[in-house]
Design an enzyme around this catalytic site. Structure first.
Site, PDB file in Angstrom:
ATOM      1  N   GLY A  77      30.851  46.962  22.527  1.00 49.77           N
ATOM      2  CA  GLY A  77      29.679  47.842  22.479  1.00 49.77           C
ATOM      3  C   GLY A  77      29.940  49.263  22.934  1.00 49.77           C
ATOM      4  O   GLY A  77      29.010  49.969  23.312  1.00 49.77           O
ATOM      5  N   SER A  78      31.207  49.703  22.849  1.00 41.09           N
ATOM      6  CA  SER A  78      31.469  51.089  23.272  1.00 41.09           C
ATOM      7  C   SER A  78      30.788  52.088  22.328  1.00 41.09           C
ATOM      8  O   SER A  78      30.316  53.143  22.760  1.00 41.09           O
ATOM      9  CB  SER A  78      32.974  51.363  23.384  1.00 41.09           C
ATOM     10  OG  SER A  78      33.588  51.313  22.125  1.00 41.09           O
ATOM     11  N   ASN A  79      30.697  51.758  21.041  1.00 47.33           N
ATOM     12  CA  ASN A  79      29.978  52.645  20.106  1.00 47.33           C
ATOM     13  C   ASN A  79      28.477  52.602  20.357  1.00 47.33           C
ATOM     14  O   ASN A  79      27.799  53.623  20.264  1.00 47.33           O
ATOM     15  CB  ASN A  79      30.282  52.268  18.650  1.00 47.33           C
ATOM     16  CG  ASN A  79      31.612  52.824  18.204  1.00 47.33           C
ATOM     17  OD1 ASN A  79      31.735  54.023  17.934  1.00 47.33           O
ATOM     18  ND2 ASN A  79      32.633  51.978  18.164  1.00 47.33           N
ATOM     19  N   ASN A 112      27.076  51.885   8.848  1.00 41.23           N
ATOM     20  CA  ASN A 112      28.177  51.161   9.498  1.00 41.23           C
ATOM     21  C   ASN A 112      29.288  52.139   9.866  1.00 41.23           C
ATOM     22  O   ASN A 112      29.433  53.192   9.234  1.00 41.23           O
ATOM     23  CB  ASN A 112      28.744  50.101   8.532  1.00 41.23           C
ATOM     24  CG  ASN A 112      29.823  49.252   9.170  1.00 41.23           C
ATOM     25  OD1 ASN A 112      29.728  48.872  10.342  1.00 41.23           O
ATOM     26  ND2 ASN A 112      30.865  48.941   8.411  1.00 41.23           N
ATOM     27  N   HIS A 154      33.530  52.126  10.465  1.00 42.80           N
ATOM     28  CA  HIS A 154      34.710  51.288  10.212  1.00 42.80           C
ATOM     29  C   HIS A 154      35.966  52.055  10.642  1.00 42.80           C
ATOM     30  O   HIS A 154      36.102  53.245  10.340  1.00 42.80           O
ATOM     31  CB  HIS A 154      34.787  50.927   8.720  1.00 42.80           C
ATOM     32  CG  HIS A 154      35.902  49.973   8.434  1.00 42.80           C
ATOM     33  ND1 HIS A 154      35.814  48.629   8.735  1.00 42.80           N
ATOM     34  CD2 HIS A 154      37.138  50.171   7.938  1.00 42.80           C
ATOM     35  CE1 HIS A 154      36.955  48.045   8.415  1.00 42.80           C
ATOM     36  NE2 HIS A 154      37.780  48.959   7.926  1.00 42.80           N
ATOM     37  N   MET A 204      29.712  41.553  13.763  1.00 41.99           N
ATOM     38  CA  MET A 204      30.672  40.728  13.029  1.00 41.99           C
ATOM     39  C   MET A 204      30.037  39.789  12.000  1.00 41.99           C
ATOM     40  O   MET A 204      30.733  38.965  11.425  1.00 41.99           O
ATOM     41  CB  MET A 204      31.513  39.910  14.020  1.00 41.99           C
ATOM     42  CG  MET A 204      32.321  40.767  14.990  1.00 41.99           C
ATOM     43  SD  MET A 204      33.373  41.963  14.146  1.00 41.99           S
ATOM     44  CE  MET A 204      34.737  40.898  13.675  1.00 41.99           C
TER      45      MET A 204
HETATM   46  C1  GRF Z   1      34.828  49.719  16.174  1.00 41.98           C
HETATM   47  O1  GRF Z   1      36.189  50.038  16.051  1.00 41.98           O
HETATM   48  C2  GRF Z   1      34.143  49.841  14.848  1.00 41.98           C
HETATM   49  O2  GRF Z   1      34.721  50.774  13.987  1.00 41.98           O
HETATM   50  C3  GRF Z   1      34.300  48.464  14.265  1.00 41.98           C
HETATM   51  O3  GRF Z   1      34.182  47.592  15.368  1.00 41.98           O
HETATM   52  C4  GRF Z   1      34.627  48.265  16.540  1.00 41.98           C
HETATM   53  C5  GRF Z   1      33.556  48.065  17.571  1.00 41.98           C
HETATM   54  O4  GRF Z   1      33.962  48.510  18.845  1.00 41.98           O
HETATM   55  N1  GRF Z   1      33.326  48.224  13.231  1.00 41.98           N
HETATM   56  P1  GRF Z   1      32.889  48.586  20.017  1.00 41.98           P
HETATM   57  O5  GRF Z   1      32.269  47.198  20.169  1.00 41.98           O
HETATM   58  O6  GRF Z   1      31.869  49.606  19.638  1.00 41.98           O
HETATM   59  O7  GRF Z   1      33.644  48.970  21.245  1.00 41.98           O
END
Ligand code: GRF
Length: 190
Positions: free
Chosen positions: A12-14, A104, A106, A87
């Site tokens: 969940g860093s994003n 999304n 990626h 996922m």
């Molecule tokens: C990210 O690299 C994103 O591009 C991919 O999944 C990863 C998620 O990382 N779809 P996080 O959970 O946000 O740390």
């Protein structure tokens, strides 16, 4: 004001980067949807004071899980969905039924290296130019109109750990910019 819902399955860093941009703005993160009860993303949501929901996918048809999600999105008036390491594949029915846009992120320069191992596939490809893609989703896996791509050049002898770190840094800088612009656009139309 526009409402963002984020879907995540792991670290969940994003999600965190998005929340840190949206929280001080006129917009709001109305919920985190998560299919994994162990995800660090759920702890981040609780620390950030964002409502989060663990949606069970196992042992029932995907449609039931998606129906539950659609109802949560309607309850919090979500205008926009940002997938951030979610996922599960969303069905075409879900995509059609959600009235807003679904975005999304990626970790490769799509259409190269779609799927769950985007970083590893890019790293081992021999390509020097690596990067990230932010796109609208459609019924395919990591397909749909591209909104933004950012790239960098892999150094000689660079490790996968270093590449992964650079990809995440790029993601955390770019995703909030795109999402804030979309929230502003939604807000200006309402
Ligand atoms: C990210 O690299 C994103 O591009 C991919 O999944 C990863 C998620 O990382 N779809 P996080 O959970 O946000 O740390």
């Amino acid at each position: 004001m526009a409402n963002l819902a984020v879907f995540a399955s792991g670290s969940g860093s994003n999600f965190q980067a998005l929340a840190e941009s949206v929280i001080p703005s006129d917009h709001s993160v109305c919920c985190l949807i998560c299919d994994n009860g162990e995800a660090l993303a759920l702890q981040r949501a609780s620390l950030l004071g964002i409502p989060s929901y663990h949606i069970l996918y196992d042992g029932r048809p995907r449609e039931e899980a998606e129906k539950e999600i659609l109802s949560l999105l309607a309850d919090c008036s979500a205008d926009l969905v940002a997938l951030a390491g979610f996922m599960k594949i969303l069905s075409p029915r879900f995509i059609n039924q959600f009235p807003g846009t679904i975005i999304n992120i990626h970790p490769s320069l799509l259409p190269k290296y779609p799927g769950t191992r985007g970083i590893e596939a890019s790293f081992h490809s021999g390509d020097r130019k690596l990067g990230i893609t932010i796109h609208e989703i459609d019924a395919g896996v990591d397909t749909g109109p591209i909104i933004m791509q950012k790239s960098f050049l892999k150094h000689d002898n660079e490790t996968i750990e270093s590449v992964e770190k650079r990809i995440h840094t790029l993601e955390h800088a770019s995703y909030p910019v795109v999402i804030m612009e979309l929230l502003d656009k939604i807000d200006s139309k309402s």
